[in-house]
Write an enzyme that holds these catalytic residues in place. Structure first.
Site, PDB file in Angstrom:
ATOM      1  N   SER A 193       0.821  -1.223   0.000  1.00  0.00           N
ATOM      2  CA  SER A 193       0.000   0.000   0.000  1.00  0.00           C
ATOM      3  C   SER A 193       0.853   1.271   0.000  1.00  0.00           C
ATOM      4  O   SER A 193       1.844   1.377   0.731  1.00  0.00           O
ATOM      5  CB  SER A 193      -0.897   0.009   1.239  1.00  0.00           C
ATOM      6  OG  SER A 193      -1.564   1.250   1.296  1.00  0.00           O
ATOM      7  N   THR A 207      -9.997  -1.214   2.072  1.00  0.00           N
ATOM      8  CA  THR A 207      -9.710  -1.776   0.756  1.00  0.00           C
ATOM      9  C   THR A 207     -10.096  -3.245   0.733  1.00  0.00           C
ATOM     10  O   THR A 207     -10.657  -3.776   1.708  1.00  0.00           O
ATOM     11  CB  THR A 207      -8.240  -1.513   0.354  1.00  0.00           C
ATOM     12  OG1 THR A 207      -8.080  -1.913  -1.008  1.00  0.00           O
ATOM     13  CG2 THR A 207      -7.241  -2.270   1.223  1.00  0.00           C
ATOM     14  N   LYS A 251     -14.401  -3.881   1.514  1.00  0.00           N
ATOM     15  CA  LYS A 251     -15.152  -2.699   1.062  1.00  0.00           C
ATOM     16  C   LYS A 251     -16.662  -2.924   1.074  1.00  0.00           C
ATOM     17  O   LYS A 251     -17.426  -2.009   1.369  1.00  0.00           O
ATOM     18  CB  LYS A 251     -14.734  -2.319  -0.366  1.00  0.00           C
ATOM     19  CG  LYS A 251     -13.405  -1.608  -0.452  1.00  0.00           C
ATOM     20  CD  LYS A 251     -13.044  -1.425  -1.932  1.00  0.00           C
ATOM     21  CE  LYS A 251     -12.374  -0.103  -2.149  1.00  0.00           C
ATOM     22  NZ  LYS A 251     -12.103   0.182  -3.553  1.00  0.00           N
ATOM     23  N   ASN A 287     -14.935   3.003   0.915  1.00  0.00           N
ATOM     24  CA  ASN A 287     -13.459   3.054   0.958  1.00  0.00           C
ATOM     25  C   ASN A 287     -12.950   4.058   1.994  1.00  0.00           C
ATOM     26  O   ASN A 287     -11.741   4.159   2.214  1.00  0.00           O
ATOM     27  CB  ASN A 287     -12.854   3.317  -0.431  1.00  0.00           C
ATOM     28  CG  ASN A 287     -12.865   4.788  -0.828  1.00  0.00           C
ATOM     29  OD1 ASN A 287     -13.592   5.608  -0.255  1.00  0.00           O
ATOM     30  ND2 ASN A 287     -12.059   5.140  -1.811  1.00  0.00           N
ATOM     31  N   ASP A 346     -13.806   6.983  -4.645  1.00  0.00           N
ATOM     32  CA  ASP A 346     -13.209   6.551  -5.921  1.00  0.00           C
ATOM     33  C   ASP A 346     -13.806   7.283  -7.125  1.00  0.00           C
ATOM     34  O   ASP A 346     -13.075   7.672  -8.041  1.00  0.00           O
ATOM     35  CB  ASP A 346     -13.384   5.041  -6.119  1.00  0.00           C
ATOM     36  CG  ASP A 346     -12.307   4.246  -5.391  1.00  0.00           C
ATOM     37  OD1 ASP A 346     -11.262   4.810  -5.037  1.00  0.00           O
ATOM     38  OD2 ASP A 346     -12.530   3.032  -5.174  1.00  0.00           O
ATOM     39  N   GLY A 406     -15.966  -4.750 -12.472  1.00  0.00           N
ATOM     40  CA  GLY A 406     -15.828  -5.023 -11.037  1.00  0.00           C
ATOM     41  C   GLY A 406     -16.050  -3.757 -10.224  1.00  0.00           C
ATOM     42  O   GLY A 406     -16.709  -2.799 -10.674  1.00  0.00           O
ATOM     43  N   ALA A 461     -14.041  -1.238  -9.195  1.00  0.00           N
ATOM     44  CA  ALA A 461     -13.515   0.043  -9.685  1.00  0.00           C
ATOM     45  C   ALA A 461     -14.348   0.534 -10.865  1.00  0.00           C
ATOM     46  O   ALA A 461     -14.620   1.732 -11.003  1.00  0.00           O
ATOM     47  CB  ALA A 461     -12.056  -0.101 -10.072  1.00  0.00           C
ATOM     48  N   ARG A 466     -15.587  -9.456 -19.736  1.00  0.00           N
ATOM     49  CA  ARG A 466     -15.450 -10.789 -20.350  1.00  0.00           C
ATOM     50  C   ARG A 466     -16.657 -11.657 -20.009  1.00  0.00           C
ATOM     51  O   ARG A 466     -16.994 -12.564 -20.763  1.00  0.00           O
ATOM     52  CB  ARG A 466     -14.141 -11.459 -19.929  1.00  0.00           C
ATOM     53  CG  ARG A 466     -13.997 -11.734 -18.452  1.00  0.00           C
ATOM     54  CD  ARG A 466     -12.710 -12.485 -18.184  1.00  0.00           C
ATOM     55  NE  ARG A 466     -12.395 -12.534 -16.763  1.00  0.00           N
ATOM     56  CZ  ARG A 466     -11.318 -13.110 -16.277  1.00  0.00           C
ATOM     57  NH1 ARG A 466     -10.448 -13.659 -17.093  1.00  0.00           N
ATOM     58  NH2 ARG A 466     -11.090 -13.103 -14.981  1.00  0.00           N
ATOM     59  N   GLU A 521     -22.674 -10.871 -18.455  1.00  0.00           N
ATOM     60  CA  GLU A 521     -23.718 -10.786 -17.422  1.00  0.00           C
ATOM     61  C   GLU A 521     -23.262  -9.908 -16.259  1.00  0.00           C
ATOM     62  O   GLU A 521     -24.080  -9.255 -15.601  1.00  0.00           O
ATOM     63  CB  GLU A 521     -24.179 -12.172 -16.939  1.00  0.00           C
ATOM     64  CG  GLU A 521     -23.164 -13.010 -16.197  1.00  0.00           C
ATOM     65  CD  GLU A 521     -22.243 -13.831 -17.118  1.00  0.00           C
ATOM     66  OE1 GLU A 521     -22.179 -13.561 -18.338  1.00  0.00           O
ATOM     67  OE2 GLU A 521     -21.572 -14.756 -16.594  1.00  0.00           O
TER      68      GLU A 521
HETATM   69  P1  NAP Z   1     -12.354  -6.380  -9.361  1.00  0.00           P
HETATM   70  O1  NAP Z   1     -13.521  -5.951  -8.559  1.00  0.00           O
HETATM   71  O2  NAP Z   1     -11.747  -7.724  -9.114  1.00  0.00           O
HETATM   72  O3  NAP Z   1     -12.805  -6.291 -10.917  1.00  0.00           O
HETATM   73  C1  NAP Z   1     -11.912  -6.593 -11.963  1.00  0.00           C
HETATM   74  C2  NAP Z   1     -12.656  -6.633 -13.290  1.00  0.00           C
HETATM   75  O4  NAP Z   1     -11.701  -7.006 -14.298  1.00  0.00           O
HETATM   76  C3  NAP Z   1     -13.769  -7.703 -13.361  1.00  0.00           C
HETATM   77  O5  NAP Z   1     -14.734  -7.313 -14.287  1.00  0.00           O
HETATM   78  C4  NAP Z   1     -12.987  -8.917 -13.865  1.00  0.00           C
HETATM   79  O6  NAP Z   1     -13.788  -9.892 -14.472  1.00  0.00           O
HETATM   80  C5  NAP Z   1     -12.109  -8.243 -14.898  1.00  0.00           C
HETATM   81  N1  NAP Z   1     -10.950  -9.065 -15.234  1.00  0.00           N
HETATM   82  C6  NAP Z   1     -10.068  -9.619 -14.365  1.00  0.00           C
HETATM   83  N2  NAP Z   1      -9.132 -10.326 -15.055  1.00  0.00           N
HETATM   84  C7  NAP Z   1      -9.473 -10.218 -16.366  1.00  0.00           C
HETATM   85  C8  NAP Z   1      -8.907 -10.742 -17.560  1.00  0.00           C
HETATM   86  N3  NAP Z   1      -7.821 -11.511 -17.536  1.00  0.00           N
HETATM   87  N4  NAP Z   1      -9.499 -10.432 -18.739  1.00  0.00           N
HETATM   88  C9  NAP Z   1     -10.620  -9.652 -18.772  1.00  0.00           C
HETATM   89  N5  NAP Z   1     -11.207  -9.137 -17.672  1.00  0.00           N
HETATM   90  C10 NAP Z   1     -10.628  -9.411 -16.484  1.00  0.00           C
HETATM   91  O7  NAP Z   1     -11.148  -5.355  -9.243  1.00  0.00           O
HETATM   92  P2  NAP Z   1     -11.277  -3.762  -9.018  1.00  0.00           P
HETATM   93  O8  NAP Z   1     -11.277  -3.465  -7.573  1.00  0.00           O
HETATM   94  O9  NAP Z   1     -12.391  -3.294  -9.870  1.00  0.00           O
HETATM   95  O10 NAP Z   1      -9.860  -3.254  -9.586  1.00  0.00           O
HETATM   96  C11 NAP Z   1      -9.550  -3.320 -10.972  1.00  0.00           C
HETATM   97  C12 NAP Z   1      -8.179  -2.662 -11.199  1.00  0.00           C
HETATM   98  O11 NAP Z   1      -8.275  -1.261 -10.924  1.00  0.00           O
HETATM   99  C13 NAP Z   1      -7.066  -3.198 -10.286  1.00  0.00           C
HETATM  100  O12 NAP Z   1      -5.884  -3.303 -11.012  1.00  0.00           O
HETATM  101  C14 NAP Z   1      -6.932  -2.129  -9.219  1.00  0.00           C
HETATM  102  O13 NAP Z   1      -5.614  -2.064  -8.689  1.00  0.00           O
HETATM  103  C15 NAP Z   1      -7.249  -0.876 -10.029  1.00  0.00           C
HETATM  104  N6  NAP Z   1      -7.772   0.220  -9.189  1.00  0.00           N
HETATM  105  C16 NAP Z   1      -7.110   1.401  -9.222  1.00  0.00           C
HETATM  106  C17 NAP Z   1      -7.583   2.452  -8.477  1.00  0.00           C
HETATM  107  C18 NAP Z   1      -6.859   3.768  -8.514  1.00  0.00           C
HETATM  108  O14 NAP Z   1      -7.061   4.603  -7.607  1.00  0.00           O
HETATM  109  N7  NAP Z   1      -6.058   4.010  -9.536  1.00  0.00           N
HETATM  110  C19 NAP Z   1      -8.741   2.312  -7.686  1.00  0.00           C
HETATM  111  C20 NAP Z   1      -9.394   1.078  -7.681  1.00  0.00           C
HETATM  112  C21 NAP Z   1      -8.902   0.023  -8.444  1.00  0.00           C
HETATM  113  P3  NAP Z   1     -14.065 -11.283 -13.693  1.00  0.00           P
HETATM  114  O15 NAP Z   1     -14.986 -10.941 -12.550  1.00  0.00           O
HETATM  115  O16 NAP Z   1     -14.642 -12.143 -14.751  1.00  0.00           O
HETATM  116  O17 NAP Z   1     -12.717 -11.755 -13.188  1.00  0.00           O
END
Ligand code: NAP
Length: 296
Positions: free
Chosen positions: A18, A70, A74, A95, A110, A138, A140, A160, A163
Site C-alpha cells: 500500500s 480496501t 469494502k 473506501n 473513488d 468489477g 472500480a 469478459r 452478465e
Molecule cells: P475487481 O472488482 O476484481 O474487478 C476486476 C474486473 O476485471 C472484473 O470485471 C474482472 O472480471 C475483470 N478481469 C479480471 N481479469 C481479467 C482478464 N484476464 N481479462 C478480462 N477481464 C478481467 O477489481 P477492481 O477493484 O475493480 O480493480 C480493478 C483494477 O483497478 C485493479 O488493477 C486495481 O488495482 C485498479 N484500481 C485502481 C484504483 C486507482 O485509484 N487508480 C482504484 C481502484 C482500483 P471477472 O470478474 O470475470 O474476473
C-alpha cells in the site's frame, strides 16, 4: 474539538504494497499537522467481524480519527456503518469511514477521485461529454461508470462475462440521477469493441490486466487500433507505464495511469477526516520514484 495528533489507518488484506501511508503522511505534512497512518491487515477468514467491529469502536471512541477500507472489506463495511453517503450506496462499497456527531459514515471517494483526475486530460462539461468505454465490470468499474454517468451521454461497459456488465448497468440505473446518460453492457471481445470504439472519446481500463507482475498484459485486443483522438486512462498504476498506456502513447494518444486517481481519492478521504485540503503535489512527490511517471 481540535485534534493535536491525528490517527488514521487502512483496513484490508493483504496490505504489503500500500502507498497510503506515504500519501497521508505527505498530506499531513503539507498542512503542518501531526499524525500517523497505520495499516490494519485483517484477514477475511478468521474473526473478521470481531476485528472490524473493534476498529470501528476505536473510531467511535475517538482513538482513530479516520479509516480507509480496501479489498476484501469494502462491501462488508456497508452493513457496519450508521449511515452511507449517496456515492457509497450507489457504488456498493465503502473506501473511507469518518465520524460526525456520534455517527459513523461510510463514503466512497473513488468516483470523485477518478473524475477529478480525468478532468486534467479531457475537457468535458456537463451536457457535452460524448461516449466513454469502460473495460471491466468489477468494483472500480462501478465507481468509474457511476462518476461518468453524471455528465457523459453514453457509457459502454465491456466485460469478459457480459452478465457482470449487465448486472452493473442494472444496479447503477437505480442510482444514477441523470436520465440523459445511456449505459450499455458489452462483451469484452474484438467484434463488440470494433462496433462502438470510434464513437468513444475516452477509454478506461478497470481490469487488473497489465498490473505488476503481469506487466505485458494489455486489456485492448492485440493489433486493433485504438480509436483516434480518444484519451486512454488505465486505472492500473503499477508499473508506472502500463502496456496499454505505452500502446496509447505510441499511437499519439493522451494516455495515463491511475496514479492521479489514487492520489485524488486519498486526498478526498483526508478532507472527510480533517476538513482540510492537502496539497496533491506534495502527495504526488511522496510516491516512490519507480511508480511515479512524469506529470503530463
Ligand atoms: P475487481 O472488482 O476484481 O474487478 C476486476 C474486473 O476485471 C472484473 O470485471 C474482472 O472480471 C475483470 N478481469 C479480471 N481479469 C481479467 C482478464 N484476464 N481479462 C478480462 N477481464 C478481467 O477489481 P477492481 O477493484 O475493480 O480493480 C480493478 C483494477 O483497478 C485493479 O488493477 C486495481 O488495482 C485498479 N484500481 C485502481 C484504483 C486507482 O485509484 N487508480 C482504484 C481502484 C482500483 P471477472 O470478474 O470475470 O474476473
Amino acid at each position: 474539538m481540535s485534534i493535536n495528533f491525528y490517527r488514521f489507518g487502512l483496513v484490508g488484506y493483504p496490505l504489503d504494497h500500500s502507498l497510503s501511508p506515504q500519501l497521508h503522511q505527505a498530506a499531513l505534512q503539507s498542512l503542518g499537522l501531526s499524525g500517523e497512518y497505520r495499516l490494519y491487515p485483517i484477514s477475511p477468514f478468521e474473526e473478521r467481524d470481531v476485528a472490524l467491529k473493534d476498529l470501528l469502536r476505536q473510531m467511535r471512541n475517538g482513538v482513530i480519527h479516520g479509516l480507509n477500507v480496501t479489498i476484501p472489506h469494502k462491501q462488508s463495511m456497508l452493513s457496519l456503518m450508521d449511515a452511507l453517503t449517496p456515492d457509497a450506496r450507489a457504488i456498493g462499497a465503502v473506501n473511507t469511514i469518518y465520524h460526525r456527531d456520534g455517527t459513523l459514515i461510510g463514503e466512497n471517494t473513488d468516483a470523485a477521485g477518478f473524475l477529478a483526475d480525468v478532468a486534467r486530460y479531457i475537457a468535458c462539461y456537463a451536457g457535452n461529454c460524448g461516449a466513454a468505454l469502460v473495460l471491466g465490470a468489477g468494483g472500480a468499474a462501478r465507481a468509474v461508470v457511476y462518476g461518468l454517468s453524471r455528465t457523459w451521454k453514453q457509457i459502454y461497459v465491456a466485460a469478459r462475462r457480459q452478465e457482470q456488465a449487465q448486472e452493473l448497468v442494472n444496479d447503477l440505473r437505480l442510482h444514477t440521477t441523470s436520465s440523459e446518460c445511456s449505459i450499455t453492457p458489452l462483451s469484452l471481445d474484438i467484434q463488440s469493441l470494433r462496433q462502438i470504439k470510434n464513437e468513444c472519446d475516452l477509454i478506461v481500463n478497470a481490469t487488473p490486466l497489465g498490473m505488476f507482475p503481469d506487466v505485458e498484459s494489455n486489456p485492448w485486443p492485440e493489433g486493433e487500433p485504438l480509436p483516434e483522438n480518444a484519451v486512454i486512462y488505465d486505472l492500473v498504476y503499477n508499473p508506472s507505464i502500463t502496456a496499454l498506456v505505452r500502446s496509447g502513447r505510441v499511437g499519439g494518444h493522451t494516455a495515463v495511469t491511475g496514479l492521479g486517481m489514487l492520489i485524488e481519492q486519498a486526498g478526498l478521504a483526508f478532507e472527510c477526516w480533517t476538513g482540510k485540503k492537502p496539497s496533491r503535489e506534495r502527495m504526488f512527490q511522496a510516491v516512490p520514484s519507480d511508480l511515479a511517471p512524469e506529470r503530463m
